[in-house]
Structures are given as structure tokens and as C-alpha cells.
Design an enzyme around this catalytic site. Sequence first.
Site, PDB file in Angstrom:
ATOM      1  N   SER A  31       1.125  18.149  -7.307  1.00  0.00           N
ATOM      2  CA  SER A  31       1.188  16.742  -6.903  1.00  0.00           C
ATOM      3  C   SER A  31       0.483  15.865  -7.920  1.00  0.00           C
ATOM      4  CB  SER A  31       0.496  16.582  -5.542  1.00  0.00           C
ATOM      5  OG  SER A  31       0.373  15.221  -5.180  1.00  0.00           O
ATOM      6  N   GLN A  82      -5.194  17.538   6.191  1.00  0.00           N
ATOM      7  CA  GLN A  82      -5.508  17.231   4.800  1.00  0.00           C
ATOM      8  C   GLN A  82      -6.917  16.692   4.738  1.00  0.00           C
ATOM      9  OE1 GLN A  82      -5.072  13.568   3.689  1.00  0.00           O
ATOM     10  NE2 GLN A  82      -5.150  13.805   1.480  1.00  0.00           N
ATOM     11  N   GLY A 137       5.933  11.945   1.470  1.00  0.00           N
ATOM     12  CA  GLY A 137       5.027  10.978   2.056  1.00  0.00           C
ATOM     13  C   GLY A 137       5.688   9.657   2.375  1.00  0.00           C
ATOM     14  N   ARG A 138       6.021   8.887   1.337  1.00  0.00           N
ATOM     15  CA  ARG A 138       6.564   7.549   1.551  1.00  0.00           C
ATOM     16  C   ARG A 138       7.798   7.539   2.443  1.00  0.00           C
ATOM     17  NH1 ARG A 138       4.864   7.371  -3.977  1.00  0.00           N
ATOM     18  NH2 ARG A 138       3.335   5.711  -4.397  1.00  0.00           N
ATOM     19  N   HIS A 148      -0.102  12.805  -6.657  1.00  0.00           N
ATOM     20  CA  HIS A 148      -0.459  11.838  -5.619  1.00  0.00           C
ATOM     21  C   HIS A 148       0.551  10.696  -5.583  1.00  0.00           C
ATOM     22  CE1 HIS A 148      -3.922  11.619  -2.853  1.00  0.00           C
ATOM     23  NE2 HIS A 148      -3.568  10.353  -2.699  1.00  0.00           N
ATOM     24  N   SER A 173       5.575  14.196  -4.445  1.00  0.00           N
ATOM     25  CA  SER A 173       5.591  13.109  -5.438  1.00  0.00           C
ATOM     26  C   SER A 173       7.007  12.795  -5.910  1.00  0.00           C
ATOM     27  CB  SER A 173       4.693  13.412  -6.641  1.00  0.00           C
ATOM     28  OG  SER A 173       3.347  13.596  -6.231  1.00  0.00           O
ATOM     29  N   TYR A 192       0.840  -1.204   0.000  1.00  0.00           N
ATOM     30  CA  TYR A 192       0.000   0.000   0.000  1.00  0.00           C
ATOM     31  C   TYR A 192       0.874   1.253   0.000  1.00  0.00           C
ATOM     32  CZ  TYR A 192      -3.122   3.684   1.543  1.00  0.00           C
ATOM     33  OH  TYR A 192      -3.805   4.867   1.629  1.00  0.00           O
TER      34      TYR A 192
END
Length: 388
Positions: free
Chosen positions: A279, A133, A335-336, A281, A313, A30
Site C-alpha cells: 500500500s 486496523q 477504501g475510497r 496509503h 491503493s 478528505y
Amino acid sequence: MMRQLERRVVNVDDFARLARRRLPRIFADYIEGGAFSETTLARNRVGFDRYALSQRVLRPLADPELSVSPGGRKMDLPFGPGPVGFLGLYRRDGDVSVARSAARHNVPYVMSTFSINGLETITRATGRAPDFQLYLDRDPEVNASYLAACRASGVEQIFLTVDTAITSVRERDVRNGFRSVDRITPALLWQFARRPAWSFEMLRGGFPEVELVAGRPEFGKGALAQAGNLSARLDKDLTWEKLRRLRDDWQGRLIIKGISDPADAERARAEGVDGIVLSNHGGRQLDHGMAAISRVADIRRALGEGPVLYVDSGFRRGSDIVKALALGADFVLMGRPFAWAVATGGEAAVDHLFRLLRAEIGITLQLMGLSSLAELRQEGNLVLPFQA
């Protein structure tokens, strides 16, 4: 433990490798996966290689000054954690761990609607409200409850995500059943059994729930069911008119997250938002899209100098961040990398990630003959198109 972490982890990719060893496949995939063929996911990384940095020498240097002030908010670093759903599934209280570390490094923490820890919990743990967010629900009353929770916690800035009204297909999630299983199945139990360290920590206090919607029967019980229901309930009719209504309902700062076309950036400026997040995403929505870094300069021109330009991104290196800032971005969201870090080693690992990226940015600037991010902007022409 910290010394061992520092020896084993010297970059973001090391965090990703160790996180995959610790997490059940359903959650590792995920985090890592992208839409369909994952072409946009790959292009986000390749895009950085199409820019080269110019090296200047024999110039006086000082300790690197990395502070920025996007929208007048003083921050010690030009990057921070972007919204990532379900951090608390990768490490118990993962959202709190990332938020605490962000507070220590004086950068904002952007909490996802899909966060396990909620607004009240994060605010209490850090002594300050996160940014929030917002995914708009199809039910206006649910959206009103989100805004009320933001006001009660003292949230100053909302990131409205607009690129997920249509949910793309992430084939890794389809194979694993993420967002389609609503309980722990025998297949999941087998995955969990193969990750005993994760299982012991995660399950000892009961399987987590998304705190923001806990107790609402329409969202189900437990994070697995809530993940599917939250996604299914996203407003699929997002329009500029609904943005205006939100602007009327929310008196704080409003950022649109998910813009990647200059025409949309111009429209956002005309609508009077406080900023946008350029972005795609993380390559999780439109397949065969453009690398986010390749759009920074065009989006900056379309947006003008007033609104804040965030970008996310594909960012993995300090040099990636330097390129984005030189091309016109004000702040980079990641993010990741933060998901991998907290999964690997909790709060200490997130602190280590901050230190690694801070060092990479500082060294990159100094090798370019610069002592500050302000000089990077003033000099200009230090990031050049590159073809081997």
C-alpha cells in the site's frame, strides 16, 4: 430507490460523483485527496493501464467461481472494504452499514482506529468481530486499551499501519481545515447548509464522536477535534523492535499495512508476520511514489508464498482486481469506493457496489477464457506489460 440507484450508478466513478454532490466539501475532499501534488494518487490509476489482459476463446466456461482463502479464511469474493476513517461522518452509522454489507457477502470488514462506530457496536450489529486496523498511539497505555478492546470483541486479525508515522500534507485538507478545526465554525455551517440532506441526517442525533476514544479528555470531544488529536498522537518512532513487542502482546493474526518495497517485504517475512498490505496509503503519504499495482509481482517474490499478500491503493474496477490477483496478490482492499458508496446511499449502495464489482470480475474472467480465480493463477502469463 434500488432501481433508481442501479440506473444512476453503473461503476465506482458514478458513486464518487454522487457522493460529492451530497457531502460537504471538507469531507468529500478528505476522501478524495492525496499528498502534496497528488502525483502518487494519479499514478495509482495510470499504473493499471500499463498491464493488459490476454483474451482466450473457444474454451468451456462455467459460472465464475470467485472465492478465495487468504490465510485459510474462506471468503466469497477476492476484495473487500479496507480501513477508512470517519465513515460515520459521510453517512450516520456508515461503519456499521459497510460492515453489515461485507458480512452478507462473506468478506471481512477492516475497522479503522478512526472509525466513528466502535468495535462493540460493529460486532453487535453484524454478529461477528471486524478485523482491526491499528494506529499506534505514542502512549503505550492507549495502545494496550485498543488491544484489550480487540480481545473483548473477539477480533482475530490486526492490521498494523506503519506508513503514517510521519503525516504527509494533504493540501485539500489544509484549505478546508480538516484536522485543524476542532468545532463547527461559521464556514463549516455554510458548507453544511449547502448540503441539507446530509445535514438533516447527520445532525439530528448530534454530531458524531469516534467511539473508540469517546470520553477520553485527551482526545477531545466530537469527531472534528478527535480527528486532529488522533493524528497528532501517532507514534512517530515506529521500528521493527516495536513490531516485535506488538507481536508479543497480540496473540492473534498480525498483518503489516503500508509496505511497498521488496526489502521491507523480506524483512516482514523474516519477522514472522502473517501477511502484509502492499500500500502507498492511496497516494496520501509519499508524493511521487510508485503505483501500488506496479509493485505486486516484486513484493510477492520477496514475501514468498507463505504470508498473505493484500494490496490496496487505486482500485476502481473488477479488471484492476483481476490484474492484482494474476500478479500474485491474495486479496484486494478498497477504501475510497466504499466511502463513496456509503455516502451515496448507505447500506443499499454498498450492496450495489459489491454486485457491480462481482459482475465486472466475473465477466473479465470469462472473456479471458477462465471460470475461476484458481484458473487465473494456474494459467499464468495472462497479464502482460503493455505500451500503446
